[in-house]
Write a protein that holds these residues in place. Structure first.
Motif, PDB file in Angstrom:
ATOM      1  N   MET A  31       0.825  -1.198   0.000  1.00 27.28           N
ATOM      2  CA  MET A  31       0.000   0.000   0.000  1.00 27.28           C
ATOM      3  C   MET A  31       0.861   1.251   0.000  1.00 27.28           C
ATOM      4  O   MET A  31       2.035   1.222   0.341  1.00 27.28           O
ATOM      5  N   GLU A  68       0.570   5.432   1.334  1.00 33.71           N
ATOM      6  CA  GLU A  68      -0.162   6.318   2.247  1.00 33.71           C
ATOM      7  C   GLU A  68      -0.164   7.714   1.659  1.00 33.71           C
ATOM      8  O   GLU A  68       0.876   8.238   1.241  1.00 33.71           O
ATOM      9  N   ARG A  83      -4.559   4.752   3.591  1.00 33.08           N
ATOM     10  CA  ARG A  83      -3.618   3.712   3.185  1.00 33.08           C
ATOM     11  C   ARG A  83      -4.371   2.777   2.250  1.00 33.08           C
ATOM     12  O   ARG A  83      -5.401   2.210   2.612  1.00 33.08           O
ATOM     13  N   HIS A 117      -7.337   0.327   3.191  1.00 37.06           N
ATOM     14  CA  HIS A 117      -7.172  -0.368   4.468  1.00 37.06           C
ATOM     15  C   HIS A 117      -8.385  -0.165   5.351  1.00 37.06           C
ATOM     16  O   HIS A 117      -8.753  -1.037   6.147  1.00 37.06           O
TER      17      HIS A 117
END
Length: 294
Positions: A159, A161, A175, A214
């Motif tokens: 991932m 951010e 994220r 997320h």
């Protein structure tokens, strides 16, 4: 209304399967009407012994009254980023798969292309997005998109951010694998596979679709088409995310960079045969039910 168009451009991707037969069919039709034809220079070898002038896509955009794009939606997306600058109207002959933009089939050429040439068509105006990647406030890359701008990690199972701002207002820190920023035109493309809504192409709106976020509560957001969108890629990321326009133009970003996205001042003029229906295209391409409820 015969004589609406005098100079026709023919463009496409030279490696497109079945391209030669379709181009010959179009050339015969256009030459029978004594229309001047500009053939994209990359296609000269595809139809040997042609009599038309070869020209670059830029020159075709400047000179042609109408451009016929032969291929799939990818071919039209590629051409649209150039042709939109010249407000050159475009029709698409589909040699690809789905064909939301290229909606004339080779079997329909003899019937539908003459109708368009005679002035019997429906006109649509589609807006594009422009994106710029900035590093320390200085631009390091830019691109245009008719469908979408995608910021993603470019790495499987990792991932990135980032922080999202709309019109300089903080929206969230996220994220995720990335973010899809789509026009209504692109809402039936990559955005749809990411769970985004289908938007009618006449809407003046942009949809933002998180890619595998997320936070399970993160959902697509639809904003005004004139919104200024900014993604700040946080400096603590270890991944150098890719920024792609229509899946064709790629810019490599770095941690700490910002991605700025807004409406492009140019618009694509797309022509359809009479009777075209966006909803009929959805039924056909997305396999919606054709049943009528009485």
């Amino acid at each position: 209304m015969q004589g609406t168009f005098k100079k026709i451009g023919l463009v496409g991707r030279s490696r497109q399967r079945g391209l030669t037969g379709v181009l010959r069919m179009l050339l015969e039709l256009l030459e029978a009407r004594s229309l001047e034809v500009l053939l994209e220079d990359t296609l000269g070898h595809v139809v040997p012994n042609h009599q038309c002038r070869l020209a670059s896509l830029e020159a075709i955009g400047q000179e042609a009254d109408l451009v016929i794009v032969v291929g799939g939606d990818g071919s039209l997306l590629s051409a649209a980023r150039t042709l939109s600058k010249y407000e050159t109207p475009v029709i698409g002959v589909n040699r690809g798969r789905l064909g939301f933009l290229t909606d004339i089939t080779p079997d329909d050429i003899a019937e539908k292309v003459p109708q368009v040439l005679d002035g019997h068509f429906e006109r649509e105006s589609r807006f594009l997005l422009e994106t710029e990647v900035r590093r320390d406030e200085a631009p390091v890359g830019r691109g245009d998109a008719l469908n979408d701008v995608v910021v993603n990690s470019g790495t499987s199972a990792q991932m990135i951010e980032f922080e999202l701002f709309i019109d300089n207002t903080f929206v969230y820190r996220q994220r995720a694998d990335g973010l899809i920023v789509s026009t209504p035109t692109g809402s039936t493309a990559y955005s749809l596979s990411g769970g985004g809504p289908i938007m009618h192409p006449t809407l003046d709106a942009i949809v933002l679709v998180p890619m595998f976020p997320h936070a399970l509560s993160s959902r697509p957001i639809v904003v005004d088409g004139n919104s200024e969108i900014r993604l700040d890629i946080l400096a603590r990321n270890r991944i150098h995310p890719a920024v792609t326009c229509d899946g064709q133009v790629k810019i490599k970003a770095r941690p700490g960079d910002s991605v700025h996205i807004r409406k492009n001042p140019y618009r694509l003029t797309l022509l359809h045969p009479m009777g075209h229906s966006f909803y009929a295209s959805c039924r056909d391409k997305l396999r919606w039910s054709n049943a009528l409820v009485s």
